[in-house]
Design a protein around this motif. Structure first.
Motif, PDB file in Angstrom:
ATOM      1  N   HIS A  59       0.818  -1.214   0.000  1.00 36.89           N
ATOM      2  CA  HIS A  59       0.000   0.000   0.000  1.00 36.89           C
ATOM      3  C   HIS A  59       0.849   1.261   0.000  1.00 36.89           C
ATOM      4  O   HIS A  59       0.329   2.340  -0.159  1.00 36.89           O
ATOM      5  CB  HIS A  59      -0.869   0.054   1.248  1.00 36.89           C
ATOM      6  CG  HIS A  59      -2.070  -0.806   1.137  1.00 36.89           C
ATOM      7  ND1 HIS A  59      -3.035  -0.591   0.196  1.00 36.89           N
ATOM      8  CD2 HIS A  59      -2.448  -1.883   1.838  1.00 36.89           C
ATOM      9  CE1 HIS A  59      -3.959  -1.510   0.340  1.00 36.89           C
ATOM     10  NE2 HIS A  59      -3.629  -2.305   1.311  1.00 36.89           N
ATOM     11  N   SER A  83      -0.530   7.439  -0.081  1.00 38.70           N
ATOM     12  CA  SER A  83      -1.663   7.354   0.822  1.00 38.70           C
ATOM     13  C   SER A  83      -2.070   8.752   1.250  1.00 38.70           C
ATOM     14  O   SER A  83      -1.856   9.144   2.365  1.00 38.70           O
ATOM     15  CB  SER A  83      -1.269   6.527   2.033  1.00 38.70           C
ATOM     16  OG  SER A  83      -2.316   6.496   2.930  1.00 38.70           O
ATOM     17  N   ASP A 125      -7.617   9.941   1.369  1.00 38.67           N
ATOM     18  CA  ASP A 125      -7.970   8.532   1.197  1.00 38.67           C
ATOM     19  C   ASP A 125      -8.111   7.822   2.534  1.00 38.67           C
ATOM     20  O   ASP A 125      -8.983   6.969   2.708  1.00 38.67           O
ATOM     21  CB  ASP A 125      -6.908   7.823   0.356  1.00 38.67           C
ATOM     22  CG  ASP A 125      -6.920   8.307  -1.084  1.00 38.67           C
ATOM     23  OD1 ASP A 125      -7.901   8.967  -1.478  1.00 38.67           O
ATOM     24  OD2 ASP A 125      -5.942   8.032  -1.796  1.00 38.67           O
ATOM     25  N   VAL A 126      -7.230   8.172   3.438  1.00 36.56           N
ATOM     26  CA  VAL A 126      -7.299   7.577   4.773  1.00 36.56           C
ATOM     27  C   VAL A 126      -8.638   7.928   5.413  1.00 36.56           C
ATOM     28  O   VAL A 126      -9.347   7.071   5.945  1.00 36.56           O
ATOM     29  CB  VAL A 126      -6.157   8.097   5.671  1.00 36.56           C
ATOM     30  CG1 VAL A 126      -6.255   7.491   7.054  1.00 36.56           C
ATOM     31  CG2 VAL A 126      -4.813   7.804   5.037  1.00 36.56           C
ATOM     32  N   ALA A 142     -11.535   6.126   3.806  1.00 29.98           N
ATOM     33  CA  ALA A 142     -11.584   4.723   4.231  1.00 29.98           C
ATOM     34  C   ALA A 142     -12.205   4.605   5.618  1.00 29.98           C
ATOM     35  O   ALA A 142     -13.021   3.727   5.890  1.00 29.98           O
ATOM     36  CB  ALA A 142     -10.173   4.138   4.235  1.00 29.98           C
ATOM     37  N   THR A 194     -15.746   2.756   6.364  1.00 31.97           N
ATOM     38  CA  THR A 194     -15.766   1.625   7.287  1.00 31.97           C
ATOM     39  C   THR A 194     -16.747   1.870   8.423  1.00 31.97           C
ATOM     40  O   THR A 194     -17.522   0.993   8.803  1.00 31.97           O
ATOM     41  CB  THR A 194     -14.359   1.396   7.882  1.00 31.97           C
ATOM     42  OG1 THR A 194     -13.424   1.277   6.825  1.00 31.97           O
ATOM     43  CG2 THR A 194     -14.337   0.156   8.739  1.00 31.97           C
ATOM     44  N   ARG A 253      -0.195   5.818   8.106  1.00 36.29           N
ATOM     45  CA  ARG A 253      -1.405   6.012   7.293  1.00 36.29           C
ATOM     46  C   ARG A 253      -1.676   4.781   6.452  1.00 36.29           C
ATOM     47  O   ARG A 253      -2.809   4.329   6.329  1.00 36.29           O
ATOM     48  CB  ARG A 253      -1.235   7.232   6.393  1.00 36.29           C
ATOM     49  CG  ARG A 253      -1.149   8.520   7.179  1.00 36.29           C
ATOM     50  CD  ARG A 253      -0.895   9.714   6.281  1.00 36.29           C
ATOM     51  NE  ARG A 253      -0.564  10.880   7.096  1.00 36.29           N
ATOM     52  CZ  ARG A 253      -0.559  12.122   6.636  1.00 36.29           C
ATOM     53  NH1 ARG A 253      -0.826  12.365   5.368  1.00 36.29           N
ATOM     54  NH2 ARG A 253      -0.261  13.120   7.431  1.00 36.29           N
ATOM     55  N   ASN A 254      -0.616   4.245   5.895  1.00 37.81           N
ATOM     56  CA  ASN A 254      -0.783   3.039   5.087  1.00 37.81           C
ATOM     57  C   ASN A 254      -1.265   1.870   5.932  1.00 37.81           C
ATOM     58  O   ASN A 254      -2.118   1.099   5.515  1.00 37.81           O
ATOM     59  CB  ASN A 254       0.547   2.676   4.412  1.00 37.81           C
ATOM     60  CG  ASN A 254       0.875   3.626   3.288  1.00 37.81           C
ATOM     61  OD1 ASN A 254      -0.013   4.072   2.571  1.00 37.81           O
ATOM     62  ND2 ASN A 254       2.145   3.968   3.153  1.00 37.81           N
ATOM     63  N   ILE A 297      -4.977   2.321   6.605  1.00 36.86           N
ATOM     64  CA  ILE A 297      -5.782   1.945   5.445  1.00 36.86           C
ATOM     65  C   ILE A 297      -5.847   0.435   5.298  1.00 36.86           C
ATOM     66  O   ILE A 297      -6.899  -0.133   5.016  1.00 36.86           O
ATOM     67  CB  ILE A 297      -5.211   2.590   4.164  1.00 36.86           C
ATOM     68  CG1 ILE A 297      -5.583   4.077   4.114  1.00 36.86           C
ATOM     69  CG2 ILE A 297      -5.756   1.896   2.918  1.00 36.86           C
ATOM     70  CD1 ILE A 297      -5.306   4.734   2.780  1.00 36.86           C
ATOM     71  N   GLU A 298      -4.738  -0.202   5.540  1.00 35.09           N
ATOM     72  CA  GLU A 298      -4.701  -1.653   5.385  1.00 35.09           C
ATOM     73  C   GLU A 298      -5.598  -2.336   6.414  1.00 35.09           C
ATOM     74  O   GLU A 298      -6.353  -3.248   6.098  1.00 35.09           O
ATOM     75  CB  GLU A 298      -3.253  -2.132   5.517  1.00 35.09           C
ATOM     76  CG  GLU A 298      -3.128  -3.603   5.176  1.00 35.09           C
ATOM     77  CD  GLU A 298      -1.680  -4.006   4.956  1.00 35.09           C
ATOM     78  OE1 GLU A 298      -0.837  -3.111   4.778  1.00 35.09           O
ATOM     79  OE2 GLU A 298      -1.416  -5.217   4.969  1.00 35.09           O
ATOM     80  N   GLY A 341      -9.095  -1.858   5.526  1.00 38.42           N
ATOM     81  CA  GLY A 341      -9.427  -2.690   4.377  1.00 38.42           C
ATOM     82  C   GLY A 341      -9.724  -4.119   4.790  1.00 38.42           C
ATOM     83  O   GLY A 341     -10.676  -4.723   4.308  1.00 38.42           O
TER      84      GLY A 341
END
Lengths: 157, 157
Positions: free
Chosen positions: A5, A9, A13-14, A17, A21, B135-136, B139-140, B143
């Motif tokens: 990923h 980022s 986008d964070v 998300a 969610t 941040r990544n 997001i993960e 997800g």
DNA sequence: TATTGTTATACTCTATAACTATA
DNA sequence: TATAGTTATAGAGTATAACAATA
């Protein structure tokens, strides 16, 4: 961690998300509450009122308003409705004859307990994909995200 | 056990943290949108409508309803209001005289762009405490969580 | 005069049901 | 008969403003 990923980022986008969610979760929770055989339709906001009262045991309407982050007028309506369903009662405040104290009924306490059980189940189901460690990581990241200590917790949209 | 988070992290706490954070974010975004000098009050839901139309370029009202997850009647109201504010237009669908196509106006596209800029700013501000890597990670984790296809949603007692 | 809660009113978001024009 | 959208109606959640009782 695996870094498939890490290309990019952007903050937006964070946030998206996160919101997406959260919407999903809230829909699940809501379905949970409305589809189960609860004697009352405990919507998110109504439940939030009950929980706020529950935390304090006994609370003034004005305090309740600020705890929930809504206006006094809004609390009047909630209390009217919940009182009619016999989930809480109004009592005069002996220390200030202008004020009204709110208390939960026995029934409300039972209902809250039931809701809590349902939410625990739902929460477990939602998090089956995350290990204990990942859950802790998630909580920590969310905690770092910003200073929102003063923000009341809630379950609605 | 070494850090203060790893003691215990019941699913319900993770979910609550998530919902609370999301509420906080949405309030921030909302404040952003309503306090800036936008010519129109683009509430969350109204903005969502515009973005949905924007994604498709041109879309039937019925499709719009299912894309948004609301009923057709609700779309009628949104479109009425947004059309009055000249943010979108109704066009007859040449292929089906029962249907109505929705398109954004120039102005709507400008507004959406502005909102996007504001949201990017707000998002950055909210995430100052998180590194790129964090941040990544976030997001993960989200997800994985939202991978709800795999979740056997049987919440029976 | 300031505060507590209520009455009166209104707006936004959402729903169901009945209807119309078309398919 | 079924579908697309609208009219009519309703309900939840929220707000502001004016007011009464009390501080």
């Amino acid at each position: 961690m695996t870094n498939h990923h890490s290309a990019k980022s952007p903050a937006i986008d964070v946030i998206h998300a996160l919101i997406k969610t959260s919407h999903y979760i809230q829909r699940e929770f809501d379905a949970q509450l409305t589809n189960h055989d609860m004697p009352f339709q405990l919507s998110g906001p109504r439940l939030r009122v009950l929980l706020a009262v529950s935390e304090e045991g006994e609370i003034r309407m004005s305090e309740l308003a600020s705890k929930l982050g809504v206006k006094a007028r809004t609390v009047t309506d909630f209390v009217d409705a919940l009182e009619k369903d016999q989930l809480l009662v109004r009592l005069p405040d002996p220390k200030d004859r202008r004020a009204t104290l709110i208390q939960l009924t026995e029934m409300a306490q039972v209902q809250i307990q039931k809701v809590h059980c349902l939410q625990e189940e739902a929460a477990e189901a939602l998090l089956t994909n995350l290990s204990e460690e990942q859950r802790n990581e998630l909580i920590e990241l969310l905690g770092n995200l910003a200073n929102y200590q003063n923000v009341p917790c809630s379950f609605e949209e």
